[in-house]
Scaffold this motif. Structure first.
Motif, PDB file in Angstrom:
ATOM      1  N   ALA A   7     -50.557 -77.314 -43.336  1.00 48.13           N
ATOM      2  CA  ALA A   7     -50.716 -75.943 -42.884  1.00 48.13           C
ATOM      3  C   ALA A   7     -52.092 -75.457 -43.330  1.00 48.13           C
ATOM      4  N   ASP A   8     -52.706 -74.610 -42.525  1.00 55.60           N
ATOM      5  CA  ASP A   8     -54.042 -74.109 -42.867  1.00 55.60           C
ATOM      6  C   ASP A   8     -54.048 -73.422 -44.227  1.00 55.60           C
ATOM      7  N   SER A   9     -52.955 -72.784 -44.566  1.00 59.52           N
ATOM      8  CA  SER A   9     -52.897 -72.005 -45.802  1.00 59.52           C
ATOM      9  C   SER A   9     -52.929 -72.870 -47.063  1.00 59.52           C
ATOM     10  N   VAL A  10     -52.663 -74.168 -46.925  1.00 61.57           N
ATOM     11  CA  VAL A  10     -52.621 -75.035 -48.111  1.00 61.57           C
ATOM     12  C   VAL A  10     -53.687 -76.118 -48.092  1.00 61.57           C
TER      13      VAL A  10
ATOM     14  N   LEU B 101     -52.465 -72.840 -57.262  1.00 64.03           N
ATOM     15  CA  LEU B 101     -51.349 -72.095 -56.679  1.00 64.03           C
ATOM     16  C   LEU B 101     -51.620 -70.599 -56.670  1.00 64.03           C
ATOM     17  N   LYS B 102     -51.108 -69.960 -55.620  1.00 57.54           N
ATOM     18  CA  LYS B 102     -51.273 -68.525 -55.428  1.00 57.54           C
ATOM     19  C   LYS B 102     -49.895 -67.865 -55.379  1.00 57.54           C
ATOM     20  N   PRO B 103     -49.812 -66.580 -55.678  1.00 59.66           N
ATOM     21  CA  PRO B 103     -48.508 -65.902 -55.590  1.00 59.66           C
ATOM     22  C   PRO B 103     -47.858 -66.050 -54.210  1.00 59.66           C
ATOM     23  N   GLU B 104     -48.681 -66.116 -53.175  1.00 60.05           N
ATOM     24  CA  GLU B 104     -48.117 -66.252 -51.820  1.00 60.05           C
ATOM     25  C   GLU B 104     -47.543 -67.639 -51.553  1.00 60.05           C
ATOM     26  N   ASP B 105     -47.695 -68.559 -52.476  1.00 61.34           N
ATOM     27  CA  ASP B 105     -47.049 -69.870 -52.354  1.00 61.34           C
ATOM     28  C   ASP B 105     -45.604 -69.830 -52.850  1.00 61.34           C
ATOM     29  N   THR B 106     -45.198 -68.706 -53.407  1.00 64.38           N
ATOM     30  CA  THR B 106     -43.834 -68.567 -53.896  1.00 64.38           C
ATOM     31  C   THR B 106     -42.846 -68.715 -52.755  1.00 64.38           C
ATOM     32  N   ALA B 107     -41.896 -69.633 -52.915  1.00 60.26           N
ATOM     33  CA  ALA B 107     -40.917 -69.925 -51.869  1.00 60.26           C
ATOM     34  C   ALA B 107     -39.965 -70.996 -52.367  1.00 60.26           C
ATOM     35  N   VAL B 108     -38.923 -71.210 -51.590  1.00 56.81           N
ATOM     36  CA  VAL B 108     -38.097 -72.398 -51.782  1.00 56.81           C
ATOM     37  C   VAL B 108     -38.713 -73.507 -50.936  1.00 56.81           C
ATOM     38  N   TYR B 109     -38.974 -74.627 -51.555  1.00 57.48           N
ATOM     39  CA  TYR B 109     -39.599 -75.756 -50.871  1.00 57.48           C
ATOM     40  C   TYR B 109     -38.543 -76.803 -50.544  1.00 57.48           C
ATOM     41  N   TYR B 110     -38.562 -77.237 -49.294  1.00 55.07           N
ATOM     42  CA  TYR B 110     -37.582 -78.195 -48.791  1.00 55.07           C
ATOM     43  C   TYR B 110     -38.270 -79.478 -48.340  1.00 55.07           C
ATOM     44  N   CYS B 111     -37.621 -80.575 -48.634  1.00 54.34           N
ATOM     45  CA  CYS B 111     -38.062 -81.871 -48.136  1.00 54.34           C
ATOM     46  C   CYS B 111     -37.313 -82.179 -46.843  1.00 54.34           C
ATOM     47  N   ASN B 112     -38.015 -82.764 -45.888  1.00 56.51           N
ATOM     48  CA  ASN B 112     -37.420 -83.127 -44.603  1.00 56.51           C
ATOM     49  C   ASN B 112     -37.801 -84.544 -44.242  1.00 56.51           C
ATOM     50  N   GLY B 113     -36.851 -85.254 -43.649  1.00 53.17           N
ATOM     51  CA  GLY B 113     -37.128 -86.595 -43.162  1.00 53.17           C
ATOM     52  C   GLY B 113     -36.517 -86.798 -41.781  1.00 53.17           C
ATOM     53  N   ILE B 114     -37.294 -87.365 -40.894  1.00 59.75           N
ATOM     54  CA  ILE B 114     -36.834 -87.596 -39.525  1.00 59.75           C
ATOM     55  C   ILE B 114     -36.855 -89.092 -39.237  1.00 59.75           C
ATOM     56  N   ARG B 115     -35.702 -89.583 -38.784  1.00 63.98           N
ATOM     57  CA  ARG B 115     -35.605 -90.979 -38.396  1.00 63.98           C
ATOM     58  C   ARG B 115     -35.280 -91.063 -36.918  1.00 63.98           C
ATOM     59  N   GLY B 116     -35.319 -92.230 -36.373  1.00 65.47           N
ATOM     60  CA  GLY B 116     -35.006 -92.403 -34.972  1.00 65.47           C
ATOM     61  C   GLY B 116     -33.565 -92.039 -34.663  1.00 65.47           C
ATOM     62  N   LEU B 117     -33.267 -91.920 -33.382  1.00 66.09           N
ATOM     63  CA  LEU B 117     -31.916 -91.623 -32.878  1.00 66.09           C
ATOM     64  C   LEU B 117     -31.382 -90.296 -33.431  1.00 66.09           C
ATOM     65  N   GLY B 118     -32.259 -89.323 -33.606  1.00 64.91           N
ATOM     66  CA  GLY B 118     -31.824 -87.987 -33.956  1.00 64.91           C
ATOM     67  C   GLY B 118     -31.544 -87.725 -35.412  1.00 64.91           C
ATOM     68  N   GLY B 119     -31.868 -88.628 -36.275  1.00 67.59           N
ATOM     69  CA  GLY B 119     -31.628 -88.384 -37.681  1.00 67.59           C
ATOM     70  C   GLY B 119     -32.622 -87.377 -38.255  1.00 67.59           C
TER      71      GLY B 119
END
Length: 116
Positions: free
Chosen positions: A60-63, A85-103
């Motif tokens: 993302a441009d912001s990071v 780090l900046k105060p605007e980076d405060t958030a819940v951070y999630y990991c995502n993984g995408i595999r074939g066949l819709g995973g």
């Protein structure tokens, strides 16, 4: 069932650093894309960084220039190194993984709080 488990969040002062980890229950090279997203209170979830199986990376441009995504195949883990780090980076951070066949898999999230 594939599981993604984040860790490394916490409270840090502005200008500080944190490293988030996302441990996968299966080899990360089996994912087409792995990435980090974040969601701040009252806002939509947004992309932070992604890394693709071919090695391409987007931020993302912001990071840009502050965050770095990387993967360790031996540990089945994807990292997000967060510097200046900046105060605007405060958030819940999630990991995502995408595999074939819709995973499409998500971790439970880890809270990052940056104080001013």
């Amino acid at each position: 069932q594939v599981q993604l488990v984040e860790s490394g969040g916490g409270l840090v002062q502005a200008g500080g650093s944190l490293r988030l980890s996302c441990a996968a229950s299966s080899p990360i090279f089996r994912f087409n894309v792995m990435g980090w997203y974040r969601q701040a209170p009252g806002k939509q979830r947004e992309l932070v960084a992604v890394i693709r199986s071919g090695g391409s990376i987007n931020y993302a441009d912001s990071v840009k220039g502050r965050f770095t995504i990387s993967g360790d195949n031996a540990k089945n883990t994807v990292y997000l190194q967060m510097n200046s780090l900046k105060p605007e980076d405060t958030a819940v951070y999630y990991c995502n993984g995408i595999r074939g066949l819709g995973g499409d898999y998500w971790g439970q999230g880890t809270q990052v709080t940056v104080s001013s």
